[in-house]
Design an enzyme around this catalytic site. Structure first.
Site, PDB file in Angstrom:
ATOM      1  N   TYR A  86      41.155 -46.670  19.844  1.00 16.48           N
ATOM      2  CA  TYR A  86      41.458 -47.486  18.659  1.00 16.48           C
ATOM      3  C   TYR A  86      40.248 -48.363  18.300  1.00 16.48           C
ATOM      4  O   TYR A  86      39.809 -48.396  17.144  1.00 16.48           O
ATOM      5  CB  TYR A  86      42.680 -48.345  18.981  1.00 16.48           C
ATOM      6  CG  TYR A  86      43.116 -49.320  17.921  1.00 16.48           C
ATOM      7  CD1 TYR A  86      43.669 -48.882  16.725  1.00 16.48           C
ATOM      8  CD2 TYR A  86      43.006 -50.699  18.133  1.00 16.48           C
ATOM      9  CE1 TYR A  86      44.106 -49.786  15.765  1.00 16.48           C
ATOM     10  CE2 TYR A  86      43.442 -51.605  17.189  1.00 16.48           C
ATOM     11  CZ  TYR A  86      43.987 -51.151  16.000  1.00 16.48           C
ATOM     12  OH  TYR A  86      44.416 -52.054  15.062  1.00 16.48           O
ATOM     13  N   LYS A 122      37.859 -48.392  14.915  1.00 15.61           N
ATOM     14  CA  LYS A 122      37.762 -49.583  14.066  1.00 15.61           C
ATOM     15  C   LYS A 122      36.320 -50.087  13.995  1.00 15.61           C
ATOM     16  O   LYS A 122      35.898 -50.624  12.968  1.00 15.61           O
ATOM     17  CB  LYS A 122      38.707 -50.674  14.569  1.00 15.61           C
ATOM     18  CG  LYS A 122      40.187 -50.318  14.415  1.00 15.61           C
ATOM     19  CD  LYS A 122      40.618 -50.251  12.951  1.00 15.61           C
ATOM     20  CE  LYS A 122      42.121 -50.154  12.805  1.00 15.61           C
ATOM     21  NZ  LYS A 122      42.566 -50.207  11.410  1.00 15.61           N
TER      22      LYS A 122
HETATM   23  N1  NAP Z   1      49.531 -55.892  13.995  1.00 10.58           N
HETATM   24  C1  NAP Z   1      48.414 -56.282  14.590  1.00 10.58           C
HETATM   25  O1  NAP Z   1      48.418 -57.093  15.528  1.00 10.58           O
HETATM   26  C2  NAP Z   1      47.095 -55.731  14.098  1.00 10.58           C
HETATM   27  C3  NAP Z   1      45.933 -56.269  14.649  1.00 10.58           C
HETATM   28  C4  NAP Z   1      44.708 -55.804  14.219  1.00 10.58           C
HETATM   29  C5  NAP Z   1      44.643 -54.837  13.236  1.00 10.58           C
HETATM   30  N2  NAP Z   1      45.784 -54.322  12.704  1.00 10.58           N
HETATM   31  C6  NAP Z   1      45.660 -53.307  11.658  1.00 10.58           C
HETATM   32  O2  NAP Z   1      46.488 -53.651  10.565  1.00 10.58           O
HETATM   33  C7  NAP Z   1      46.859 -52.456   9.862  1.00 10.58           C
HETATM   34  C8  NAP Z   1      48.349 -52.434   9.635  1.00 10.58           C
HETATM   35  O3  NAP Z   1      49.010 -52.440  10.887  1.00 10.58           O
HETATM   36  P1  NAP Z   1      50.469 -53.028  11.096  1.00 10.58           P
HETATM   37  O4  NAP Z   1      50.408 -53.811  12.337  1.00 10.58           O
HETATM   38  O5  NAP Z   1      50.985 -53.641   9.848  1.00 10.58           O
HETATM   39  O6  NAP Z   1      51.259 -51.660  11.420  1.00 10.58           O
HETATM   40  P2  NAP Z   1      52.770 -51.212  11.148  1.00 10.58           P
HETATM   41  O7  NAP Z   1      53.672 -52.372  11.003  1.00 10.58           O
HETATM   42  O8  NAP Z   1      53.053 -50.211  12.184  1.00 10.58           O
HETATM   43  O9  NAP Z   1      52.678 -50.502   9.712  1.00 10.58           O
HETATM   44  C9  NAP Z   1      51.874 -49.370   9.559  1.00 10.58           C
HETATM   45  C10 NAP Z   1      52.054 -48.824   8.171  1.00 10.58           C
HETATM   46  O10 NAP Z   1      51.195 -47.694   8.014  1.00 10.58           O
HETATM   47  C11 NAP Z   1      51.979 -46.520   7.719  1.00 10.58           C
HETATM   48  N3  NAP Z   1      51.304 -45.387   8.353  1.00 10.58           N
HETATM   49  C12 NAP Z   1      51.051 -45.191   9.660  1.00 10.58           C
HETATM   50  N4  NAP Z   1      50.409 -44.035   9.845  1.00 10.58           N
HETATM   51  C13 NAP Z   1      50.241 -43.470   8.615  1.00 10.58           C
HETATM   52  C14 NAP Z   1      49.667 -42.273   8.138  1.00 10.58           C
HETATM   53  N5  NAP Z   1      49.113 -41.394   8.974  1.00 10.58           N
HETATM   54  N6  NAP Z   1      49.660 -42.020   6.813  1.00 10.58           N
HETATM   55  C15 NAP Z   1      50.219 -42.923   5.949  1.00 10.58           C
HETATM   56  N7  NAP Z   1      50.777 -44.077   6.336  1.00 10.58           N
HETATM   57  C16 NAP Z   1      50.799 -44.341   7.664  1.00 10.58           C
HETATM   58  C17 NAP Z   1      53.380 -46.851   8.263  1.00 10.58           C
HETATM   59  O11 NAP Z   1      54.422 -46.128   7.625  1.00 10.58           O
HETATM   60  P3  NAP Z   1      54.930 -44.669   8.189  1.00 10.58           P
HETATM   61  O12 NAP Z   1      55.182 -44.827   9.644  1.00 10.58           O
HETATM   62  O13 NAP Z   1      56.150 -44.367   7.360  1.00 10.58           O
HETATM   63  O14 NAP Z   1      53.813 -43.720   7.894  1.00 10.58           O
HETATM   64  C18 NAP Z   1      53.462 -48.335   7.884  1.00 10.58           C
HETATM   65  O15 NAP Z   1      53.713 -48.469   6.492  1.00 10.58           O
HETATM   66  C19 NAP Z   1      46.308 -51.302  10.699  1.00 10.58           C
HETATM   67  O16 NAP Z   1      45.078 -50.885  10.170  1.00 10.58           O
HETATM   68  C20 NAP Z   1      46.090 -51.925  12.073  1.00 10.58           C
HETATM   69  O17 NAP Z   1      45.108 -51.241  12.814  1.00 10.58           O
HETATM   70  C21 NAP Z   1      47.015 -54.741  13.115  1.00 10.58           C
END
Ligand code: NAP
Length: 253
Positions: A154, A158
């Site tokens: 991951y 990134k």
């Molecule tokens: N949460 C954290 O602590 C954190 C920290 C650092 C960075 N981030 C980054 O923030 C971003 C959002 O993460 P989140 O935490 O909000 O995740 P999340 O709650 O799991 O939401 C992920 C979203 O992306 C969609 N998705 C996943 N795989 C996909 C694919 N292959 N094609 C199209 N849509 C897809 C999911 O819907 P479906 O499952 O229906 O596809 C959902 O809408 C990511 O880039 C993650 O790396 C998050």
């Protein structure tokens, strides 16, 4: 006076816009006046988010190049323009030591986390932004610049996305601004396995004494996507509650 954060008349495309950070971003952009198109794999989630946002949505995976092309066309056909792309969808698999990483899952991670943001930027550039301008915001992670257990794949994707952001900022200027936001730990499904068992302890170790909420990240994306950041490109905005500085409160003497 018109707010520099206002997005009236602008159109935004947000990947992974059905929950967590992506949905919060879409909501913030709508509140600022934008019309939005969201995508994710689950059709029911896409339909629900589009309805909530008063926007449109198209279900599919960002790993599918044909879907990214369709998505761009769908947005342009519906709204007639495409000003903002937020590359937010990502996978945190393969999780575990790199020595055990399955090559297929490793490749999938690069497809979703790095190649898809590039492809969607290419589509947006060719179909609209090259002529009319626009802005791209890539969602990275605070962990992209240091190592940690189990997140090697991951973190590597990134880190590549951070570099891609800067490279594209250089290539697409001055028409298109390209920036990233790097969240710390945020209360979403993707990170549930981290925050749910240890939220209190994690929060205590952070200078700002709480984990992040999706809207903390959305506000940073809104700023970068708006004219308030019109002289900002190639930048990574870390939004992490101070994770990197650690608490250093003076002790009583
Ligand atoms: N949460 C954290 O602590 C954190 C920290 C650092 C960075 N981030 C980054 O923030 C971003 C959002 O993460 P989140 O935490 O909000 O995740 P999340 O709650 O799991 O939401 C992920 C979203 O992306 C969609 N998705 C996943 N795989 C996909 C694919 N292959 N094609 C199209 N849509 C897809 C999911 O819907 P479906 O499952 O229906 O596809 C959902 O809408 C990511 O880039 C993650 O790396 C998050």
């Amino acid at each position: 006076m018109t707010s520099p954060y206002g997005l009236d008349g602008r159109v935004a495309l947000i990947t992974g816009g059905t929950r967590g950070i992506g949905l919060a971003v879409a909501e913030a952009l709508v509140r600022a006046g934008a019309q939005v198109c969201v995508t994710a794999r689950d059709p029911a989630g896409v339909a629900q988010a589009a309805k909530t946002l008063g926007g449109i949505g198209l279900a599919g995976s960002v790993a599918d190049p044909a879907h990214l092309s369709l998505l761009t066309e769908f947005t342009l056909d519906t709204f007639g323009r495409l000003d903002i792309v937020v590359n937010n969808a990502a996978t945190n698999q393969p999780y575990g030591p790199l020595m055990d990483a399955d090559p297929d899952i490793w490749r999938e991670a690069f497809t979703v986390n790095v190649e898809a943001p590039l492809r969607l930027t290419q589509h947006a550039w060719r179909a609209w932004m090259r002529e009319h301008g626009g802005t791209i915001v890539n969602i990275c992670t605070e962990g992209a610049t240091h190592v940690g257990p189990n997140v090697g794949a991951y973190g590597t994707t990134k880190a590549a996305l951070l570099h891609l952001t800067q490279q594209l900022a250089g290539e697409l200027a001055p028409k298109v601004r390209v920036n990233s936001v790097s969240p710390g730990l945020v209360r979403t499904e993707m990170a549930r396995f981290v925050w749910e068992p240890g939220e209190q302890e994690i929060a205590t170790g952070l200078p700002l004494a709480r984990i992040g909420e999706p809207d903390d990240i959305a506000q940073a994306v809104l700023w970068l996507a708006s004219d308030a950041a019109e002289w900002v490109t190639g930048t990574d905005l870390v939004v992490d509650g101070g994770t990197r500085v650690k608490p250093a409160r003076p002790t009583p003497t």
